[in-house]
Design an enzyme around this catalytic site. Structure first.
Site, PDB file in Angstrom:
ATOM      1  N   THR A  28       0.860  -1.190   0.000  1.00 53.50           N
ATOM      2  CA  THR A  28       0.000   0.000   0.000  1.00 53.50           C
ATOM      3  C   THR A  28       0.897   1.240   0.000  1.00 53.50           C
ATOM      4  O   THR A  28       2.023   1.198   0.508  1.00 53.50           O
ATOM      5  CB  THR A  28      -0.878   0.000   1.275  1.00 53.50           C
ATOM      6  OG1 THR A  28      -1.616  -1.224   1.330  1.00 53.50           O
ATOM      7  CG2 THR A  28      -1.871   1.153   1.277  1.00 53.50           C
ATOM      8  N   LYS A  94       6.352   0.776   9.171  1.00 53.28           N
ATOM      9  CA  LYS A  94       5.335   0.833   8.136  1.00 53.28           C
ATOM     10  C   LYS A  94       3.991   1.116   8.791  1.00 53.28           C
ATOM     11  O   LYS A  94       3.842   0.997   9.977  1.00 53.28           O
ATOM     12  CB  LYS A  94       5.272  -0.503   7.381  1.00 53.28           C
ATOM     13  CG  LYS A  94       6.528  -0.737   6.540  1.00 53.28           C
ATOM     14  CD  LYS A  94       6.634  -2.155   5.969  1.00 53.28           C
ATOM     15  CE  LYS A  94       5.426  -2.595   5.249  1.00 53.28           C
ATOM     16  NZ  LYS A  94       4.980  -1.680   4.193  1.00 53.28           N
ATOM     17  N   GLY A  95       3.038   1.508   7.954  1.00 55.64           N
ATOM     18  CA  GLY A  95       1.696   1.730   8.481  1.00 55.64           C
ATOM     19  C   GLY A  95       1.271   3.180   8.509  1.00 55.64           C
ATOM     20  O   GLY A  95       0.220   3.511   9.059  1.00 55.64           O
ATOM     21  N   GLY A  96       2.077   4.028   7.891  1.00 57.82           N
ATOM     22  CA  GLY A  96       1.674   5.441   7.782  1.00 57.82           C
ATOM     23  C   GLY A  96       0.337   5.591   7.072  1.00 57.82           C
ATOM     24  O   GLY A  96      -0.434   6.502   7.333  1.00 57.82           O
ATOM     25  N   GLY A  97       0.049   4.635   6.181  1.00 56.98           N
ATOM     26  CA  GLY A  97      -1.232   4.663   5.466  1.00 56.98           C
ATOM     27  C   GLY A  97      -2.317   3.870   6.185  1.00 56.98           C
ATOM     28  O   GLY A  97      -3.449   3.784   5.702  1.00 56.98           O
ATOM     29  N   GLU A 103      -0.430  -5.591   5.502  1.00 60.11           N
ATOM     30  CA  GLU A 103       0.962  -5.580   5.031  1.00 60.11           C
ATOM     31  C   GLU A 103       1.798  -6.616   5.785  1.00 60.11           C
ATOM     32  O   GLU A 103       2.612  -7.328   5.198  1.00 60.11           O
ATOM     33  CB  GLU A 103       1.567  -4.184   5.205  1.00 60.11           C
ATOM     34  CG  GLU A 103       0.933  -3.138   4.299  1.00 60.11           C
ATOM     35  CD  GLU A 103       1.383  -1.717   4.579  1.00 60.11           C
ATOM     36  OE1 GLU A 103       0.941  -0.825   3.852  1.00 60.11           O
ATOM     37  OE2 GLU A 103       2.160  -1.494   5.518  1.00 60.11           O
ATOM     38  N   LYS A 121      13.664   7.775   2.896  1.00 59.81           N
ATOM     39  CA  LYS A 121      13.164   6.842   3.915  1.00 59.81           C
ATOM     40  C   LYS A 121      14.271   6.223   4.778  1.00 59.81           C
ATOM     41  O   LYS A 121      13.999   5.564   5.768  1.00 59.81           O
ATOM     42  CB  LYS A 121      12.365   5.713   3.253  1.00 59.81           C
ATOM     43  CG  LYS A 121      11.219   6.182   2.352  1.00 59.81           C
ATOM     44  CD  LYS A 121      10.136   6.848   3.163  1.00 59.81           C
ATOM     45  CE  LYS A 121       8.970   7.333   2.337  1.00 59.81           C
ATOM     46  NZ  LYS A 121       8.131   6.301   1.800  1.00 59.81           N
TER      47      LYS A 121
HETATM   48  C1  ABF Z   1       3.591   1.379   2.789  1.00 61.22           C
HETATM   49  O1  ABF Z   1       4.416   2.408   2.386  1.00 61.22           O
HETATM   50  C2  ABF Z   1       2.958   1.797   4.080  1.00 61.22           C
HETATM   51  O2  ABF Z   1       3.266   1.015   5.154  1.00 61.22           O
HETATM   52  C3  ABF Z   1       3.504   3.156   4.238  1.00 61.22           C
HETATM   53  O3  ABF Z   1       2.611   3.938   4.905  1.00 61.22           O
HETATM   54  C4  ABF Z   1       3.779   3.543   2.856  1.00 61.22           C
HETATM   55  C5  ABF Z   1       4.495   4.837   2.702  1.00 61.22           C
HETATM   56  O4  ABF Z   1       5.234   4.887   1.589  1.00 61.22           O
HETATM   57  P1  ABF Z   1       4.952   5.743   0.303  1.00 61.22           P
HETATM   58  O5  ABF Z   1       6.004   6.825   0.345  1.00 61.22           O
HETATM   59  O6  ABF Z   1       5.167   4.779  -0.796  1.00 61.22           O
HETATM   60  O7  ABF Z   1       3.562   6.290   0.332  1.00 61.22           O
HETATM   61  O8  ABF Z   1       4.220   0.208   2.892  1.00 61.22           O
END
Ligand code: ABF
Length: 219
Positions: A28, A94-97, A103, A121
């Protein structure tokens, strides 16, 4: 190079890693969205996908890709996803979204996890630049926030977000995660935690990094 172009070059580069005729795990995020668009031009390369989130499923279907229910799949050779922060040991936040549970399930099932990121990152210590997301059962919110304070963090309830699984997210700020595996185990042990967005027990196998000098590969 602009950030969006760094994401595009890395989304393009990962195509070469896809085994033909396979079912592919899809993460995601904005980098993955670029990847989905590029993948749709060569969709005959694979037999289909399994998706980590409702939003990715939406995009996969929009671009004409087959999406299987994970329960009907018994082998996942490859999972491709982004990250919010990654250290030099390939451990990630991970998990910002908000899709961390899907995931983490796919990352754990997959034989290989390729992480596609842009150069912004990379971090030295996880938890200092990007907060650690935790998906939580709503009734445990206050209890868990107290526990996260005891760990040295500053927890914040993420407002107006209900996850794909009907839960809430707490973001923990200012955690200096010096031992990511230990921290993942500790947070996993609290009742009410569904998933912690720390990917240390199952980290990436390969990282593709979009940089101003082109795509860098770390194995
Ligand atoms: C994903 O990548 C999510 O876990 C995360 O929030 C996201 C953020 O990356 P991007 O910069 O691609 O939006 O795996």
């Amino acid at each position: 190079m602009k950030l969006k172009n760094l994401k595009t070059i890395v989304a393009q580069a990962v195509i070469d890693y896809i085994p033909s005729g396979s079912i592919l795990g899809i993460g995601t995020g904005t980098t993955v969205l670029k990847f989905i668009k590029i993948l749709s031009n060569v969709k005959n390369l694979i037999n289909g996908t399994v998706s980590s989130s409702k939003i990715s499923t939406l995009y996969l279907k929009k671009y004409g890709m087959k999406v299987f229910d994970l329960n009907n799949i018994n082998h996942l050779p490859l999972y491709i996803d982004g990250a919010d922060a990654i250290n030099n040991n390939m451990e990630m936040i991970k998990g910002g979204g908000g899709a961390l549970t899907g995931e983490k399930i796919l990352a754990n099932i997959a034989d290989k996890f390729i992480c596609i990121i842009d150069q912004t990152k990379i971090v030295e210590i996880l938890g200092t630049s990007f907060p650690l997301p935790v998906e939580v059962i709503p009734m445990a919110k206050s209890y868990l926030m107290r526990e996260f304070i005891k760990l040295g963090g500053v927890p914040k309830y993420r407002k107006n977000i209900i996850t794909d699984n009907g839960n809430i997210i707490i973001d923990i700020y200012n955690l200096k995660i010096l031992d990511p595996i230990k921290m993942e185990n500790v947070i996993n042990s609290f009742p009410g935690v569904v998933t912690v967005g720390l990917f240390a027990l199952r980290k990436a196998d390969i990282i593709l990094i979009g940089t101003n000098q082109g795509v860098k590969i770390i194995k």
